[in-house]
Design a protein around this motif. Structure first.
Motif, mmCIF file in Angstrom:
data_model
loop_
_atom_site.group_PDB
_atom_site.id
_atom_site.type_symbol
_atom_site.label_atom_id
_atom_site.label_comp_id
_atom_site.label_asym_id
_atom_site.label_seq_id
_atom_site.Cartn_x
_atom_site.Cartn_y
_atom_site.Cartn_z
ATOM 1 N N UNK A 363 -33.742 1.640 -47.207
ATOM 2 C CA UNK A 363 -33.905 1.288 -45.793
ATOM 3 C C UNK A 363 -33.725 -0.217 -45.600
ATOM 4 N N UNK A 364 -34.336 -1.005 -46.486
ATOM 5 C CA UNK A 364 -34.209 -2.464 -46.365
ATOM 6 C C UNK A 364 -32.755 -2.882 -46.572
ATOM 7 N N UNK A 365 -32.045 -2.201 -47.475
ATOM 8 C CA UNK A 365 -30.619 -2.487 -47.666
ATOM 9 C C UNK A 365 -29.832 -2.238 -46.384
ATOM 10 N N UNK A 366 -30.127 -1.128 -45.717
ATOM 11 C CA UNK A 366 -29.418 -0.816 -44.474
ATOM 12 C C UNK A 366 -29.705 -1.871 -43.410
ATOM 13 N N UNK A 367 -30.971 -2.281 -43.311
ATOM 14 C CA UNK A 367 -31.329 -3.332 -42.349
ATOM 15 C C UNK A 367 -30.645 -4.645 -42.720
ATOM 16 N N UNK A 368 -30.625 -4.966 -44.018
ATOM 17 C CA UNK A 368 -29.969 -6.185 -44.463
ATOM 18 C C UNK A 368 -28.475 -6.171 -44.185
ATOM 19 N N UNK A 369 -27.841 -5.015 -44.350
ATOM 20 C CA UNK A 369 -26.396 -4.910 -44.065
ATOM 21 C C UNK A 369 -26.128 -5.135 -42.581
ATOM 22 N N UNK A 370 -26.961 -4.555 -41.729
ATOM 23 C CA UNK A 370 -26.794 -4.782 -40.292
ATOM 24 C C UNK A 370 -27.014 -6.245 -39.932
ATOM 25 N N UNK A 371 -28.025 -6.850 -40.572
ATOM 26 C CA UNK A 371 -28.293 -8.265 -40.308
ATOM 27 C C UNK A 371 -27.111 -9.123 -40.760
ATOM 28 N N UNK A 372 -26.574 -8.790 -41.943
ATOM 29 C CA UNK A 372 -25.427 -9.553 -42.432
ATOM 30 C C UNK A 372 -24.229 -9.398 -41.503
ATOM 31 N N UNK A 373 -24.022 -8.206 -40.975
ATOM 32 C CA UNK A 373 -22.921 -7.984 -40.043
ATOM 33 C C UNK A 373 -23.092 -8.826 -38.778
ATOM 34 N N UNK A 374 -24.318 -8.907 -38.281
ATOM 35 C CA UNK A 374 -24.582 -9.714 -37.091
ATOM 36 C C UNK A 374 -24.347 -11.197 -37.356
ATOM 37 N N UNK A 375 -24.817 -11.664 -38.520
ATOM 38 C CA UNK A 375 -24.601 -13.069 -38.872
ATOM 39 C C UNK A 375 -23.111 -13.374 -38.996
ATOM 40 N N UNK A 376 -22.379 -12.473 -39.638
ATOM 41 C CA UNK A 376 -20.947 -12.688 -39.824
ATOM 42 C C UNK A 376 -20.221 -12.731 -38.485
ATOM 43 N N UNK A 377 -20.609 -11.848 -37.586
ATOM 44 C CA UNK A 377 -19.979 -11.842 -36.268
ATOM 45 C C UNK A 377 -20.307 -13.125 -35.499
ATOM 46 N N UNK A 378 -21.556 -13.567 -35.584
ATOM 47 C CA UNK A 378 -21.942 -14.806 -34.906
ATOM 48 C C UNK A 378 -21.178 -15.993 -35.460
#
Length: 420
Positions: A363-378
């Motif tokens: 679950x934490x991996x999935x949250x981390x992947x979403x967070x990384x995607x948001x950071x990359x987009x920003x």
């Protein structure tokens, strides 16, 4: 107003240099794929990009930490699965050994296999991870947590801590278990364990104890049944009495009794109920014989999987010939099987905890992947290049630079000497 040739040359050169600089800037943007190549291109975006870059780096570090944590937790879960199999096999051997049809030689054979199970369990308890650290020693992970002492009994040399690892900004996760939690603990729901005193001379055997009422006023404490038999009376005489003593030394009145009383231990035995539990006794006690009962994991009955196996091996190695020895064999096996049941429940509980942590890491991996995607987009929105706009700008700057170069050539060719 007179404009000198020097002025025209300087202005033409400055214009051409400016166009070349703008053209070079667009060329660098196209080559790097970034709109902000230097902080001066967009100071505000460059400042925000530094913060986003740091967040991306931290997220990547947590991701690497979760990989390491997953390996440790997975190894722990795998070893606990093996421990479960070992405990189940030990229980099977004790069930076989408790059969009245077995001879002393058959029980010695079972003891021999049980010794192998015992050594296997020690090996599992001293398992290491991929870096050579012991999984179940707590923070004392540089030496085997379980070792035999001078008497040949296994002792725990680790501590009561569990190694933890930061797997996310707000989650410090245990990645191993200490050996005390696994091999010297029981779940809160563990059943009472009865044990006959080693000095008993009678042949009373027991089955149970069973829990009847957890709300009983005396439930939870330890109990001891003491037998009083007049040496001059015949076996099975009604003059044989018992007394139930609580852990604080007070006499406990059994349910339905007015105090200590006579027993009939023959036939199918007699059931005693007190303190919210019941136990069935059968056989003839000797004067002074005792049977104690306590909840496992307490000071009266400390939990220790290795000592349970050691007691079972010890009684199986010694031939049981007299009635007293046969009673001691049966009582020890009954106690050991109850303790193995409690140990198995504990191992399964700890293993379930490890499995839950593996699921949590997913679950934490999935949250981390979403967070990384948001950071990359920003970060992309801040500094990445719009190629359509950049190519149009590139073409415009190219035309501007060519015009500046053509103008400079034309200005350079202007001279009065051409008309003389």
């Amino acid at each position: 107003m007179r404009i000198s040739s020097v002025t025209m040359f300087e202005q033409s050169t400055a214009s051409m240099n400016r166009q070349q600089s703008d053209f070079l800037k667009v060329s660098q943007q196209l080559a790097s794929g970034r709109r902000v190549v230097n902080p001066s291109d967009d100071p505000q975006a460059a400042s925000r990009a530094v913060g986003v870059d740091q967040s991306i780096s931290i997220t990547e570090q947590y991701r690497d930490s979760r990989i390491s944590a997953r390996n440790s937790v997975a190894q722990t879960e795998s070893v606990l699965n093996s421990v479960k199999d070992v405990v189940i096999r030990a229980k099977e051997l004790l069930i076989q050994a408790s059969s009245d049809t077995l001879s002393s030689e058959d029980r010695e054979s079972a003891a021999s296999e049980l010794k192998g199970v015992y050594e296997t369990l020690i090996g599992q308890a001293n398992a290491t991870d991929g870096n050579g650290r012991y999984l179940f020693g707590g923070y004392k992970d540089n030496a085997p947590p379980f070792a035999k002492n001078a008497e040949g009994s296994v002792e725990y040399n680790g501590d009561a801590n569990s190694r933890e690892q930061q797997v996310d900004a707000s989650r410090l996760m245990p990645v191993t278990e200490n050996g005390k939690t696994i091999f010297q603990s029981v779940p809160s729901s563990a059943s009472y364990v009865a044990k006959a005193s080693p000095g008993n001379e009678g042949n009373v055997t027991f089955s149970g104890p069973n829990v009847n009422d957890v709300t009983h006023d005396d439930y939870g404490q330890g109990f001891t049944i003491k037998f009083n038999v007049d040496p001059g009376i015949e076996p099975d005489s009604d003059d044989s009495t018992y007394t139930v003593i609580g852990s604080e030394g007070e006499a406990i009145t059994p349910d339905g009794e007015t105090g200590t009383g006579p027993f009939d231990y023959t036939g199918d035995g007699q059931q005693l109920s007190f303190g919210g539990i019941s136990i069935t006794l059968k056989g003839d006690p000797a004067d002074g014989d005792e049977i104690s009962m306590a909840r496992p994991g307490t000071t009266e009955s400390p939990a220790d999987l290795f000592k349970t196996l050691e007691a079972a091996i010890g009684v199986l190695d010694n031939p049981a010939e007299t009635d007293a020895e046969k009673a001691a064999l049966r009582n020890t096996l009954n106690s050991s099987m109850r303790e193995l049941d409690n140990a198995l429940d504990n191992v399964l509980t700890v293993r379930a905890s490890a499995g839950a942590r593996l699921n949590e890491l997913d679950v934490i991996d999935a949250v981390g992947s979403n967070r990384m995607m948001n950071y990359t987009q920003t970060l992309s929105d801040l500094v990445d290049l719009d190629y359509v706009e950049a190519i149009s700008e590139y073409s415009l700057r190219q035309v501007g630079m060519q015009a500046a170069q053509k103008t400079f050539v034309d200005v350079k060719g202007l001279s009065l000497f051409n008309y003389m």
